[in-house]
Motif scaffolding. Structure first.
Motif, short mmCIF file in Angstrom:
data_model
loop_
_atom_site.label_atom_id
_atom_site.label_comp_id
_atom_site.label_asym_id
_atom_site.label_seq_id
_atom_site.Cartn_x
_atom_site.Cartn_y
_atom_site.Cartn_z
N CYS A 74 0.78 -1.21 0.00
CA CYS A 74 0.00 0.00 0.00
C CYS A 74 0.81 1.24 0.00
CB CYS A 74 -0.92 -0.01 1.17
SG CYS A 74 -1.89 1.44 1.13
N SER A 75 0.18 2.30 0.49
CA SER A 75 0.80 3.59 0.39
C SER A 75 0.81 4.29 1.71
CB SER A 75 -0.02 4.44 -0.56
OG SER A 75 -1.16 4.86 0.09
N GLY A 76 1.40 5.46 1.66
CA GLY A 76 1.39 6.42 2.74
C GLY A 76 1.63 5.84 4.11
N PHE A 80 -12.29 2.64 -7.06
CA PHE A 80 -11.34 2.54 -5.97
C PHE A 80 -11.03 3.89 -5.34
CE2 PHE A 80 -10.75 -1.16 -8.62
CZ PHE A 80 -10.71 -2.17 -7.67
N GLU A 81 -10.75 3.84 -4.05
CA GLU A 81 -10.40 5.02 -3.28
C GLU A 81 -8.97 5.44 -3.60
OE1 GLU A 81 -11.35 7.87 -0.19
OE2 GLU A 81 -12.55 6.47 -1.40
N PRO A 82 -8.70 6.71 -3.87
CA PRO A 82 -7.31 7.13 -4.07
C PRO A 82 -6.51 6.95 -2.79
CG PRO A 82 -8.77 9.03 -3.96
CD PRO A 82 -9.65 7.83 -4.02
N LEU A 83 -5.31 6.40 -2.92
CA LEU A 83 -4.47 6.13 -1.76
C LEU A 83 -3.49 7.25 -1.46
CD1 LEU A 83 -3.67 2.36 -2.36
CD2 LEU A 83 -5.48 3.36 -0.95
N GLY A 84 -3.30 8.13 -2.42
CA GLY A 84 -2.38 9.23 -2.20
C GLY A 84 -1.90 9.83 -3.49
N ASP A 85 -1.09 10.87 -3.37
CA ASP A 85 -0.50 11.54 -4.52
C ASP A 85 0.57 10.64 -5.14
OD1 ASP A 85 0.03 14.24 -6.01
OD2 ASP A 85 2.00 13.53 -5.35
N GLN A 86 0.49 10.45 -6.43
CA GLN A 86 1.40 9.52 -7.12
C GLN A 86 2.86 9.89 -6.92
OE1 GLN A 86 0.55 9.16 -11.29
NE2 GLN A 86 2.22 7.73 -11.69
N ALA A 87 3.19 11.15 -7.06
CA ALA A 87 4.58 11.59 -6.93
C ALA A 87 5.11 11.35 -5.52
CB ALA A 87 4.70 13.06 -7.31
N MET A 135 3.95 9.11 -3.30
CA MET A 135 4.02 7.68 -3.03
C MET A 135 5.20 7.03 -3.73
SD MET A 135 -0.03 6.68 -3.16
CE MET A 135 0.34 4.94 -3.04
N ALA A 136 5.59 7.60 -4.87
CA ALA A 136 6.72 7.04 -5.62
C ALA A 136 8.04 7.20 -4.87
CB ALA A 136 6.81 7.71 -6.98
N LYS A 137 8.06 8.03 -3.84
CA LYS A 137 9.27 8.18 -3.04
C LYS A 137 9.49 6.98 -2.13
CE LYS A 137 8.88 13.25 -2.94
NZ LYS A 137 8.65 14.44 -2.08
N GLU A 138 8.42 6.23 -1.88
CA GLU A 138 8.50 5.10 -0.97
C GLU A 138 8.25 3.76 -1.65
OE1 GLU A 138 6.70 3.73 3.40
OE2 GLU A 138 5.85 5.45 2.31
N TYR A 139 7.43 3.75 -2.71
CA TYR A 139 7.00 2.51 -3.33
C TYR A 139 7.40 2.42 -4.80
CZ TYR A 139 4.06 2.15 0.81
OH TYR A 139 3.62 2.09 2.10
N ARG A 140 7.66 1.20 -5.21
CA ARG A 140 7.98 0.93 -6.61
C ARG A 140 6.74 0.43 -7.35
NH1 ARG A 140 13.44 -2.69 -5.88
NH2 ARG A 140 12.18 -3.73 -4.29
N TRP A 141 6.75 0.62 -8.68
CA TRP A 141 5.75 0.04 -9.58
C TRP A 141 4.32 0.52 -9.31
CZ3 TRP A 141 8.34 -4.25 -6.78
CH2 TRP A 141 9.63 -4.48 -7.30
N ILE A 142 4.18 1.74 -8.81
CA ILE A 142 2.83 2.23 -8.54
C ILE A 142 2.18 2.84 -9.78
CG2 ILE A 142 3.32 2.69 -6.11
CD1 ILE A 142 3.45 5.68 -6.88
N ASN A 143 2.95 3.02 -10.83
CA ASN A 143 2.40 3.68 -12.02
C ASN A 143 1.28 2.87 -12.67
OD1 ASN A 143 4.17 5.92 -11.92
ND2 ASN A 143 5.79 4.70 -12.85
N ASP A 144 1.33 1.54 -12.52
CA ASP A 144 0.34 0.70 -13.18
C ASP A 144 -1.08 1.02 -12.76
OD1 ASP A 144 2.37 -0.57 -14.49
OD2 ASP A 144 2.37 -2.38 -13.25
N PHE A 203 -3.59 7.21 -11.96
CA PHE A 203 -4.22 7.96 -13.04
C PHE A 203 -4.40 9.40 -12.60
CE2 PHE A 203 -7.96 9.48 -15.46
CZ PHE A 203 -7.48 9.25 -16.75
N ASP A 204 -4.03 10.30 -13.50
CA ASP A 204 -4.22 11.73 -13.26
C ASP A 204 -3.58 12.18 -11.95
OD1 ASP A 204 -5.07 14.23 -14.06
OD2 ASP A 204 -7.06 14.05 -13.15
N GLY A 205 -2.39 11.64 -11.68
CA GLY A 205 -1.64 12.06 -10.52
C GLY A 205 -2.00 11.40 -9.20
N LYS A 206 -2.99 10.49 -9.23
CA LYS A 206 -3.41 9.80 -8.02
C LYS A 206 -3.13 8.30 -8.16
CE LYS A 206 -5.16 13.38 -5.86
NZ LYS A 206 -4.54 13.88 -4.60
N SER A 207 -2.72 7.68 -7.03
CA SER A 207 -2.47 6.25 -7.03
C SER A 207 -3.62 5.54 -6.31
CB SER A 207 -1.15 5.93 -6.32
OG SER A 207 -0.07 6.40 -7.10
#
Length: 445
Positions: free
Chosen positions: A26-28, A121-128, A130-139, A142-146
């Protein structure tokens, strides 16, 4: 000798310590902070949630009970975590998503296109962030949200029985599709009742695992992004043609099980472990399952090896590293706080990725011992995300073309054609290219 010889002890240890589990990640939020996904930041995890999983093999064996027990120990106000194992996960979840009742936490089905993520699905956080902590979240962004985080990172390749391959005199990884075919033929020529390669045609979904080689064949992390610009992805020089061409050739040359329509996924794991099957194209997630099946049948987990797809660029193997299923939260959930707590706890504290002989979705996660040798022999690549504004383009073309590469039926048709000889390999390519070009035209690509 195969590079796997150097990691056999690691594989055995991994098998002995394997604690198979649900999906997760997950995220955050770290492990000490209560995660939140919506207003009410002071809310504490409580009540009950339902978690959907495709891992029916793990339901009822005590694995999920252990995780639920540990989670409830951390959050004593949580009264229950109900686990639902679904045999036809993609199909059943897709049907349930026509209602609001598709659990609180679930793996995001492949049929959900990027532009549909926010609908379900509920947005889990800002994509940018979350990318500081997690890999492969781009899949699943959408539109800046993971909206999801992979449960574990896999490398893509081929699971094989080392004893069978060595008995056939093969001691090096095949570097081309032709070498791979020759090696499978050497196995067949031993005169033993062994399926050189097992398609798992009947269960069908394993045929989608071959997509893991997209990008690896030509060492191109932008392969899928470039595919939307071509009318002819199925050629001998491009990844799609190499992959599906190899499927056709393996079947046409009689190097698979005798009757693909009678394959059985659960049985195939034991068959690989005992040497009745030599090879299966699967992600690294399959390693612990094959090890466990081998030991259950009285064979050795050390006989399970892992090789890269038979293709090299500049004398080097490449393999795609990416996320497995992504866990997300049902946008209709009545208990999003606890749903988020489950995901965060599972990702940070369960040890799931290590037990699955996989890569951690955490950027600073360690490489498991069982994959260290593979990683040392193979250059890992991560596929690049689609450009902004084009996140759904591939899916749109894929759907409009009628091919639907996420549906294994199109590869079942390739197997059928190769068995019957009704269409040549080139005819298969021509038809796929014509359909893809039609799809591109329909969406204006």
């Amino acid at each position: 000798m195969f590079p796997q010889q150097r990691r056999r002890r690691g594989l055995a240890l991994a098998a002995a310590g394997t604690i198979l589990a649900l999906t997760a990640a997950c995220s955050g939020g770290g492990t000490d902070e209560d995660p939140t996904t919506e207003p009410g930041a002071d809310a504490k995890p409580s009540g009950e949630i339902t978690v959907l999983t495709w891992r029916t093999d793990l339901v009822g064996d005590g694995t999920f009970d252990k995780y639920v027990e540990e989670f409830k120990a951390k959050y004593p106000d949580v009264t229950d975590v109900k686990i639902e194992g679904l045999t036809d996960y993609e199909g059943e979840v897709k049907t349930r998503m026509n209602t609001d009742n598709y659990g609180d936490v679930l793996a995001i089905p492949g049929s959900v296109t990027p532009d549909q993520l926010g609908q379900f699905f509920e947005p889990l956080g800002d994509q940018a962030e979350m990318a500081k902590e997690y890999r492969w979240i781009n899949d699943k962004s959408f539109d800046g949200k993971s909206y999801g985080i992979p449960v574990v990172g896999n490398v893509q390749g081929i699971v094989y029985n080392t004893k069978v391959w060595e008995a056939a005199g093969v001691t090096d990884f095949p570097t081309t599709p032709d070498e791979f075919l020759a090696d499978l033929k050497a196995i067949k020529d031993k005169g033993i009742e062994i399926a050189p390669l097992y398609t798992n045609y009947k269960d069908s979904w394993p045929l989608s695992q071959w997509d893991g080689a997209r990008g690896a064949v030509t060492a191109n992390p932008d392969y899928v992004n470039e595919m939307v610009t071509w009318d002819d992805p199925w050629t001998d020089e491009r990844d799609s043609g190499v992959i599906d061409g190899l499927i056709y050739d393996v079947v046409a040359q009689g190097l698979t099980e005798a009757d693909p329509t009678t394959t059985n996924w659960e049985a195939s794991k034991q068959m690989l472990g005992t040497g009745q099957v030599a090879t299966m194209v699967l992600g690294s997630w399959a390693i612990p399952q094959m090890q466990a099946a081998a030991e259950a049948a009285g064979a050795s987990a050390e006989d399970i090896g892992y090789m890269p797809f038979p293709a090299q660029v500049d004398g080097k193997f490449h393999a795609v590293a990416g996320g497995d299923y992504n866990l997300g939260i049902n946008v209709n959930s009545d208990n999003k706080v606890t749903a988020r707590a489950w995901i965060d706890w599972f990702n940070h504290e369960s040890g799931y990725s290590e037990s699955q002989v996989g890569l951690s979705p955490l950027i600073d996660g360690a490489v498991p011992a069982a994959l260290e040798s593979f990683v040392s022999e193979v250059e890992l690549i991560t596929m690049n995300p689609a450009p902004a504004g084009k996140e759904s383009l591939f899916a749109d073309i894929d759907t409009a073309s009628g091919i639907v590469t996420t549906d294994p039926k199109y590869r079942q048709k390739i197997v059928d054609d190769a068995r019957s000889g009704d269409r040549s390999r080139q005819q298969v390519f021509d038809d796929l290219n014509a359909a893809w070009a039609k799809g591109r035209a329909e969406v204006g690509a």
